[in-house]
Scaffold this motif. Structure first.
Motif, PDB file in Angstrom:
ATOM      1  N   ALA A  66       5.414  -4.870  -5.051  1.00 43.15           N
ATOM      2  CA  ALA A  66       4.154  -4.510  -5.709  1.00 43.15           C
ATOM      3  C   ALA A  66       4.353  -3.301  -6.609  1.00 43.15           C
ATOM      4  CB  ALA A  66       3.086  -4.228  -4.670  1.00 43.15           C
ATOM      5  N   ALA A  67       5.125  -2.332  -6.128  1.00 41.34           N
ATOM      6  CA  ALA A  67       5.349  -1.100  -6.893  1.00 41.34           C
ATOM      7  C   ALA A  67       5.963  -1.440  -8.238  1.00 41.34           C
ATOM      8  CB  ALA A  67       6.256  -0.166  -6.099  1.00 41.34           C
ATOM      9  N   ALA A  68       6.959  -2.299  -8.226  1.00 41.48           N
ATOM     10  CA  ALA A  68       7.658  -2.659  -9.458  1.00 41.48           C
ATOM     11  C   ALA A  68       6.725  -3.356 -10.440  1.00 41.48           C
ATOM     12  CB  ALA A  68       8.841  -3.563  -9.126  1.00 41.48           C
ATOM     13  N   LYS A  69       5.914  -4.290  -9.948  1.00 42.13           N
ATOM     14  CA  LYS A  69       5.061  -5.065 -10.856  1.00 42.13           C
ATOM     15  C   LYS A  69       3.834  -4.299 -11.301  1.00 42.13           C
ATOM     16  CE  LYS A  69       6.276  -9.257  -8.631  1.00 42.13           C
ATOM     17  NZ  LYS A  69       5.769 -10.317  -7.768  1.00 42.13           N
ATOM     18  N   ARG A  70       3.303  -3.503 -10.380  1.00 44.98           N
ATOM     19  CA  ARG A  70       2.036  -2.857 -10.705  1.00 44.98           C
ATOM     20  C   ARG A  70       2.196  -1.876 -11.864  1.00 44.98           C
ATOM     21  NH1 ARG A  70      -3.021  -0.897  -7.013  1.00 44.98           N
ATOM     22  NH2 ARG A  70      -4.386  -0.964  -8.804  1.00 44.98           N
ATOM     23  N   SER A  71       3.387  -1.293 -11.973  1.00 43.42           N
ATOM     24  CA  SER A  71       3.599  -0.355 -13.077  1.00 43.42           C
ATOM     25  C   SER A  71       3.535  -1.079 -14.423  1.00 43.42           C
ATOM     26  CB  SER A  71       4.936   0.365 -12.903  1.00 43.42           C
ATOM     27  OG  SER A  71       5.976  -0.585 -12.904  1.00 43.42           O
ATOM     28  N   LEU A  72       3.740  -2.398 -14.407  1.00 39.84           N
ATOM     29  CA  LEU A  72       3.703  -3.176 -15.652  1.00 39.84           C
ATOM     30  C   LEU A  72       2.352  -3.841 -15.904  1.00 39.84           C
ATOM     31  CD1 LEU A  72       7.186  -4.864 -15.187  1.00 39.84           C
ATOM     32  CD2 LEU A  72       6.639  -2.967 -16.730  1.00 39.84           C
ATOM     33  N   ALA A  73       1.533  -3.949 -14.868  1.00 39.50           N
ATOM     34  CA  ALA A  73       0.228  -4.602 -15.007  1.00 39.50           C
ATOM     35  C   ALA A  73      -0.874  -3.562 -14.864  1.00 39.50           C
ATOM     36  CB  ALA A  73       0.078  -5.688 -13.946  1.00 39.50           C
ATOM     37  N   SER A  74      -1.692  -3.431 -15.871  1.00 34.99           N
ATOM     38  CA  SER A  74      -2.687  -2.355 -15.868  1.00 34.99           C
ATOM     39  C   SER A  74      -3.742  -2.594 -14.791  1.00 34.99           C
ATOM     40  CB  SER A  74      -3.343  -2.243 -17.238  1.00 34.99           C
ATOM     41  OG  SER A  74      -3.950  -3.466 -17.552  1.00 34.99           O
ATOM     42  N   GLY A  75      -4.426  -1.529 -14.424  1.00 29.85           N
ATOM     43  CA  GLY A  75      -5.236  -1.548 -13.208  1.00 29.85           C
ATOM     44  C   GLY A  75      -6.660  -2.052 -13.357  1.00 29.85           C
ATOM     45  N   THR A  76      -6.838  -3.313 -13.669  1.00 27.80           N
ATOM     46  CA  THR A  76      -8.200  -3.817 -13.822  1.00 27.80           C
ATOM     47  C   THR A  76      -8.704  -4.578 -12.602  1.00 27.80           C
ATOM     48  OG1 THR A  76      -7.216  -5.656 -14.977  1.00 27.80           O
ATOM     49  CG2 THR A  76      -8.227  -3.962 -16.329  1.00 27.80           C
ATOM     50  N   VAL A  77      -7.812  -5.033 -11.750  1.00 26.91           N
ATOM     51  CA  VAL A  77      -8.243  -5.710 -10.515  1.00 26.91           C
ATOM     52  C   VAL A  77      -7.579  -5.001  -9.332  1.00 26.91           C
ATOM     53  CG1 VAL A  77      -8.477  -7.963 -11.660  1.00 26.91           C
ATOM     54  CG2 VAL A  77      -6.369  -7.397 -10.446  1.00 26.91           C
ATOM     55  N   PRO A  78      -8.224  -5.087  -8.168  1.00 23.90           N
ATOM     56  CA  PRO A  78      -7.625  -4.471  -6.988  1.00 23.90           C
ATOM     57  C   PRO A  78      -6.383  -5.221  -6.513  1.00 23.90           C
ATOM     58  CG  PRO A  78      -9.686  -5.583  -6.418  1.00 23.90           C
ATOM     59  CD  PRO A  78      -9.559  -5.666  -7.898  1.00 23.90           C
ATOM     60  N   TRP A  79      -5.452  -4.481  -5.949  1.00 20.29           N
ATOM     61  CA  TRP A  79      -4.244  -5.075  -5.353  1.00 20.29           C
ATOM     62  C   TRP A  79      -4.391  -5.036  -3.835  1.00 20.29           C
ATOM     63  CZ3 TRP A  79       0.890  -5.946  -7.878  1.00 20.29           C
ATOM     64  CH2 TRP A  79       0.758  -6.074  -9.257  1.00 20.29           C
ATOM     65  N   HIS A  80      -4.122  -6.189  -3.219  1.00 20.59           N
ATOM     66  CA  HIS A  80      -4.231  -6.306  -1.766  1.00 20.59           C
ATOM     67  C   HIS A  80      -2.846  -6.433  -1.144  1.00 20.59           C
ATOM     68  CE1 HIS A  80      -8.585  -8.166  -1.605  1.00 20.59           C
ATOM     69  NE2 HIS A  80      -8.511  -7.159  -2.451  1.00 20.59           N
ATOM     70  N   LEU A  81      -2.590  -5.682  -0.105  1.00 16.04           N
ATOM     71  CA  LEU A  81      -1.393  -5.929   0.691  1.00 16.04           C
ATOM     72  C   LEU A  81      -1.714  -7.029   1.694  1.00 16.04           C
ATOM     73  CD1 LEU A  81       1.526  -5.239   1.534  1.00 16.04           C
ATOM     74  CD2 LEU A  81       0.553  -3.598   3.154  1.00 16.04           C
ATOM     75  N   VAL A  82      -0.955  -8.132   1.638  1.00 16.42           N
ATOM     76  CA  VAL A  82      -1.219  -9.264   2.533  1.00 16.42           C
ATOM     77  C   VAL A  82      -0.086  -9.483   3.539  1.00 16.42           C
ATOM     78  CG1 VAL A  82      -2.737 -10.391   0.849  1.00 16.42           C
ATOM     79  CG2 VAL A  82      -0.303 -11.033   0.940  1.00 16.42           C
ATOM     80  N   GLY A  83       0.960  -8.653   3.475  1.00 17.62           N
ATOM     81  CA  GLY A  83       2.077  -8.781   4.409  1.00 17.62           C
ATOM     82  C   GLY A  83       2.060  -7.644   5.423  1.00 17.62           C
ATOM     83  N   PRO A  84       2.900  -7.762   6.450  1.00 17.69           N
ATOM     84  CA  PRO A  84       2.921  -6.745   7.503  1.00 17.69           C
ATOM     85  C   PRO A  84       3.314  -5.369   6.957  1.00 17.69           C
ATOM     86  CG  PRO A  84       4.618  -8.444   7.873  1.00 17.69           C
ATOM     87  CD  PRO A  84       3.846  -8.853   6.677  1.00 17.69           C
ATOM     88  N   LEU A  85       2.731  -4.332   7.536  1.00 14.27           N
ATOM     89  CA  LEU A  85       2.998  -2.972   7.066  1.00 14.27           C
ATOM     90  C   LEU A  85       3.702  -2.178   8.161  1.00 14.27           C
ATOM     91  CD1 LEU A  85       2.737  -0.727   4.994  1.00 14.27           C
ATOM     92  CD2 LEU A  85       0.358  -0.380   5.730  1.00 14.27           C
ATOM     93  N   GLN A  86       4.907  -1.720   7.840  1.00 17.01           N
ATOM     94  CA  GLN A  86       5.662  -0.876   8.782  1.00 17.01           C
ATOM     95  C   GLN A  86       5.246   0.579   8.591  1.00 17.01           C
ATOM     96  OE1 GLN A  86       7.178  -2.600  10.960  1.00 17.01           O
ATOM     97  NE2 GLN A  86       6.837  -4.443   9.715  1.00 17.01           N
ATOM     98  N   ARG A  87       5.343   1.319   9.654  1.00 17.85           N
ATOM     99  CA  ARG A  87       4.911   2.708   9.650  1.00 17.85           C
ATOM    100  C   ARG A  87       5.588   3.519   8.537  1.00 17.85           C
ATOM    101  NH1 ARG A  87       2.950   6.785  13.076  1.00 17.85           N
ATOM    102  NH2 ARG A  87       3.879   8.731  12.394  1.00 17.85           N
ATOM    103  N   ASN A  88       6.880   3.284   8.320  1.00 17.78           N
ATOM    104  CA  ASN A  88       7.600   4.087   7.321  1.00 17.78           C
ATOM    105  C   ASN A  88       7.265   3.706   5.878  1.00 17.78           C
ATOM    106  OD1 ASN A  88       8.876   1.624   7.386  1.00 17.78           O
ATOM    107  ND2 ASN A  88      10.947   2.453   7.251  1.00 17.78           N
ATOM    108  N   LYS A  89       6.437   2.663   5.694  1.00 12.74           N
ATOM    109  CA  LYS A  89       6.053   2.264   4.334  1.00 12.74           C
ATOM    110  C   LYS A  89       4.588   2.609   4.025  1.00 12.74           C
ATOM    111  CE  LYS A  89       9.844   0.166   2.908  1.00 12.74           C
ATOM    112  NZ  LYS A  89      10.163  -1.182   3.357  1.00 12.74           N
ATOM    113  N   VAL A  90       3.918   3.251   4.953  1.00 13.07           N
ATOM    114  CA  VAL A  90       2.479   3.447   4.794  1.00 13.07           C
ATOM    115  C   VAL A  90       2.162   4.327   3.581  1.00 13.07           C
ATOM    116  CG1 VAL A  90       0.421   4.466   5.832  1.00 13.07           C
ATOM    117  CG2 VAL A  90       1.887   2.991   7.196  1.00 13.07           C
TER     118      VAL A  90
END
Ligand SMILES: *Cc1c(COP(=O)(O)O)cnc(C)c1O
Length: 240
Positions: A71-95
């Motif tokens: 997401a980090a890589a793509k979001r920098s290229l796509a401007s912020g007009t819609v919300p981004w949702h995390l849909v995969g598991p989240l590890q503590r060290n990535k919060v």
């Protein structure tokens, strides 16, 4: 490698138009629904930033990714007009990183994760909308809180996580080639959400359920968010 949708001669916009027709037809089959209640998360994992831009231009309601890094890589290229949702598991060290790149997290599934999010959000005075991921089929290998433990997690969010705003429930039912086999799971999630809303006196909870193969069944069973990858973008590209 499988190409992007443009290489197949079918655009994301055309795919989205077809999906909207199918949502309308599914909504019409059940009296309680109007198609406008169903919002679309375009799940763009493995797809290019160009495909994400195409989806945003076509009018999807949100972009979904299951990995923070991607997401980090793509979001920098796509401007912020819609919300981004995390849909995969989240590890503590990535919060911390997840908070930089996502507007909504669909996969809160344990109190420790809620606490970690709360700790990082509080000093920023930022309130994050979240969904609780429920392991509705009770599959041992899958992430998500069990239905039985969901009330305790809801209570934790409402009482101990002032910077998390609980908006609803999300689920990925057990895989089955027959989409009708997802129906009891979707219906169970709807029932759980209704029970929780009554018990904790919340507003109606959103339901994120249904993917490319079973979204029509999910719409019939009350989905308010559907998460679509392949039906919008074509087959997933080989992971880099
Ligand atoms: C990949 C993914 C989707 C989209 O899957 P499709 O079957 O391609 O529509 C939806 N939800 C989650 C959690 C995913 O990981």
């Amino acid at each position: 490698m499988v190409g992007g949708p443009e290489e197949h001669g079918v655009s994301v916009a055309e795919n989205l138009a077809r999906v909207r027709e199918r949502i309308a037809a599914a909504s019409a089959r059940v009296s309680r629904r109007t198609p406008g209640e169903v919002r679309i998360v375009a799940v763009s994992k493995t797809q290019s930033a160009a495909a994400v831009l195409e989806a945003i231009a076509a009018g999807v309601d949100a972009i979904g990714e299951n990995r923070v890094q991607e997401a980090a890589a793509k979001r920098s290229l796509a401007s912020g007009t819609v919300p981004w949702h995390l849909v995969g598991p989240l590890q503590r060290n990535k919060v911390r990183q997840a908070l930089e790149h996502f507007d909504l997290i669909e996969t809160v599934d344990r109190p420790e994760l809620a606490d970690r999010l709360e700790t990082l959000l509080a000093p920023l005075d930022r309130v994050l909308p979240v969904l609780i991921e429920v392991n509705i089929g009770g599959e041992p290998q899958k992430s998500g809180v069990t239905p039985a433990s969901t009330p305790a997690l809801v209570e934790h969010l409402l009482e101990r996580s002032p910077h998390l705003r609980l908006e609803g429930l999300m689920t990925v039912p057990p895989y089955d080639a027959d989409p009708q086999r997802s129906r009891p799971h979707f219906s169970a999630l709807r029932g759980l959400a209704a029970d929780l809303a009554a018990r904790f006196d919340t507003k109606p909870l959103a339901l994120s359920m249904g993917m490319s193969d079973d979204f029509e069944v999910a719409v019939e069973e009350g989905a308010t968010w559907i998460r679509l990858g392949r039906v919008l973008f074509g087959e997933r590209r080989t992971p880099a």
